[in-house]
Design a protein around this motif. Structure first.
Motif, PDB file in Angstrom:
ATOM      1  N   ALA A 156      -2.280  -4.217  -2.079  1.00  0.00           N
ATOM      2  CA  ALA A 156      -2.613  -4.185  -0.826  1.00  0.00           C
ATOM      3  C   ALA A 156      -3.866  -5.513   0.366  1.00  0.00           C
ATOM      4  N   GLU A 204      -5.418  -5.357   3.221  1.00  0.00           N
ATOM      5  CA  GLU A 204      -6.320  -4.021   3.107  1.00  0.00           C
ATOM      6  C   GLU A 204      -7.627  -4.536   2.075  1.00  0.00           C
ATOM      7  N   PRO A 209      -6.169  -0.238  -3.144  1.00  0.00           N
ATOM      8  CA  PRO A 209      -6.861  -1.175  -2.848  1.00  0.00           C
ATOM      9  C   PRO A 209      -7.421  -2.397  -3.503  1.00  0.00           C
ATOM     10  N   LYS A 252       0.931  -1.057   0.613  1.00  0.00           N
ATOM     11  CA  LYS A 252       0.160  -0.006   0.362  1.00  0.00           C
ATOM     12  C   LYS A 252       0.819   0.855  -0.137  1.00  0.00           C
TER      13      LYS A 252
END
Length: 627
Positions: free
Chosen positions: A505, A508, A481, A397
């Motif tokens: 990510a 996430e 994400p 991220k």
């Protein structure tokens, strides 16, 4: 102070109340159409109509599309091209990436908020079906666009290539096409027709949204005796920039401001010219140059544009890499993570022509990649679980990602990144007399120690053309994400595997994404597993022994020309043996006057040859992490 707070509250309340939910109900089914007047055919329609409806929303709206697959014999989906799908990559649309294919008789609801502005489109992202007509514009109106006061009316203009045959009936991935030559379209359309007019008033400024919704061919666009100002590319507002000619690859979009002349004496050709450099064969009846009209006076002549049969080599379009975003977003800092891949075209053991990024031709997993993320807990950060042939890259991220795309192929490739726009910071060969000229000699790869200075405010878009035997370099921030494809938007090249997967990510994603039960029901109806790794293994996520794999490589030493020669030699040999066998087994005919024998009736045998062909793709530079 109190007045300031009151104003802020009213502004916030106003923005909240202005947003609305826009709902479309799409029954996708077959209809007939004849857009070029040359051949009537079945096309994919919506609610019994074609052309398809234009989706229109305002920035901030929630868009809901209730789709029912009424095709009867085909899977389907919808990709909303250019939508960032923040926290909703499960609504992005590519089958086996973020969802299961929607089978005949199934329904699927796309539901997401549109927090962006500009010119987009939607199309099927399943089994390479949008050349069959499943594509149309998607417009996001913005009451705060900086140029709103500069125009009176707007037009949406789509350009596209058109095929008379169904995609499934075109022999592309085939022994009969070992070189991977792309099917040449039968015609080219503007707003899904030909010889049409845009009616305008004199001395008036119009916003014209241009979208190439084709499957293959880039087109040049200009209007005789007119210039215009570019104000948007792929949803990114630009500083108003004067131009007279554009090169629009498939999937690219432009918005231009055009001010008409203060006269109604004549009408002016709107000219689109197919880029003939992309076509291997051009039949005499293929109309590369097409004229529609900017119509000032319906009673005046509608003259054809005057030009050579193939004018693409003489046209000098505006260079999109020079555009400056209106927000003046600065060059992103040095990357945290770099992906370095090379486009290679080659053959595998079945004799078909494939496309590769490094040595991988994208092969869909058994479980959609997003669903692997959702069902893998802490293992989601391990790129291995997504399979060897989806070409997965796991991004952290907020990393700054630099993607270096080299081209070892002699053709151009418009690459599209889902879920993001990106900064275009370098491209070679440089802009020349002919757009994307071939580089003389060997391909030129990006050299990080020897390149031109990167721009301070790079152009941004979501689809950018990789030039023949050259490269481009892009940067973006991994701040969204989701599971995102990066692929060539020539649909034939995507069918050949010119794609990779970015898993951004993943932990996430697990926290932010909610997959509706209906989506899993669609998987069940289609018989597609939706938990486990790329091989659908739920017990050992690192065990990929059952994954879908790309075809085995060729033995060394074969070329595409060799494949053609071998295939047809084998076919000839089998046919010859068939004739000899029939001749030998035929019973002789006896004549009373003299004893003679004659061969029996000719019988042909169509046996497939053992495939072979060109050089096995070589590894190029792999992804590397910097700090």
């Amino acid at each position: 102070m109190a007045n300031f707070l009151l104003a802020a509250v009213l502004l916030l309340f106003g923005s909240l109340t202005a947003a609305k939910t826009v709902t479309y109900d799409f029954n996708v089914g077959w209809v007939t159409a004849n857009p070029d007047g040359l051949a009537e055919r079945k096309v994919v329609g919506i609610n019994g109509q074609w052309p398809l409806p234009v989706i229109e929303v305002d920035k901030g709206d929630r868009l809901v599309v209730n789709m029912y697959n009424g095709l009867g014999d085909k899977n389907a989906s919808i990709h909303f091209h250019g939508m960032y799908q923040t926290d909703t990559s499960n609504m992005d649309g590519p089958s086996m990436v973020t969802q299961c294919p929607i089978g005949p008789g199934s329904s699927f609801t796309y539901n997401f908020t549109v927090n962006q502005n500009g010119t987009y489109w939607y199309h099927c992202h399943t089994d390479f079906c949008y050349p069959d007509g499943y594509r149309q514009a998607l417009i996001v109106h913005d009451r705060d666009a900086y140029f709103n006061d500069d125009y009176e009316e707007e037009f949406t203009v789509t350009i596209s290539d058109w095929y008379h045959d169904f995609v499934e009936d075109i022999r592309f991935l085939s022994l009969y096409n070992p070189t991977g030559a792309e099917p040449v379209p039968n015609s080219f359309l503007l707003n899904d027709t030909q010889h049409s007019s845009l009616r305008v008033k004199p001395n008036t400024t119009y916003l014209i949204r241009l979208i190439n919704i084709g499957a293959f061919v880039s087109q040049f666009f200009y209007i005789e005796d007119h210039t215009f100002k570019i104000v948007e590319i792929d949803g990114i507002y630009t500083e108003p920039t004067e131009a007279d000619t554009l090169y629009i690859s498939v999937a690219q979009r432009y918005s231009i401001l055009l001010t008409t002349k203060n006269s109604t004496d004549k009408n002016y050709p709107i000219v689109t010219v197919a880029d003939s450099d992309l076509l291997d064969v051009i039949s005499p009846d293929l109309q590369l140059n097409n004229t529609n009209w900017l119509e000032y006076n319906a009673d005046a002549a509608h003259a054809q544009a005057v030009m050579t049969v193939d004018a693409s080599s003489e046209i000098v379009p505006f260079d999109d890499i020079t555009l400056v975003p209106h927000d003046h977003m600065e060059l992103l800092p040095e990357p945290d993570f770099e992906i370095n891949v090379t486009v290679i075209m080659g053959n595998l053991r079945n004799g078909f022509g494939y496309a590769f990024l490094n040595d991988i031709t994208y092969t869909a997993p058994k479980v959609p990649t997003l669903y692997t993320v959702m069902s893998s807990s802490g293992m989601a950060t391990n790129a291995d679980i997504y399979g060897d042939y989806t070409h997965p890259m796991v991004l952290q991220k907020n990393d700054v990602v630099q993607l270096v795309l080299n081209n070892a192929d002699g053709g151009s490739h418009p690459f599209h990144l889902h879920g993001h726009n990106f900064q275009v910071i370098d491209r070679q060969p440089p802009y020349g007399e002919h757009f994307y000229d071939f580089v003389d000699g060997d391909p030129v790869a990006f050299d990080p120690n020897n390149h031109s200075a990167f721009p301070a405010f790079p152009a941004r878009r979501d689809t950018f053309v990789l030039p023949p035997q050259g490269y481009y370099v892009i940067r973006f921030v991994a701040d969204n994400p989701g599971v995102w494809m990066f692929h060539c938007h020539i649909d034939w090249h995507l069918a050949q595997g010119l794609a990779m997967t970015l898993i951004e990510a993943p932990l996430e994603i697990q926290q932010r994404h909610q997959i509706p039960q209906q989506h899993y029901d669609v998987c069940r109806a289609a018989g597609v597993p939706f938990v486990g790794n790329a091989a659908a293994d739920t017990f050992d996520l690192t065990d990929l022994s059952g994954q879908n794999t790309q075809v085995a490589p060729l033995p060394g030493g074969f070329t595409a020309r060799g494949i053609v020669a071998l295939v047809f030699s084998c076919i000839s040999a089998f046919l010859g043996m068939g004739f000899i066998t029939v001749y030998g087994l035929s019973e002789p005919k006896v004549s009373k006057r003299n004893l003679t024998s004659s061969p029996g009736d000719e019988v042909s045998s169509e046996n497939e040859a053992v495939p072979s062909a060109s050089v096995e793709p070589k590894h190029a530079a792999a992804a590397t992490s910097q700090g």
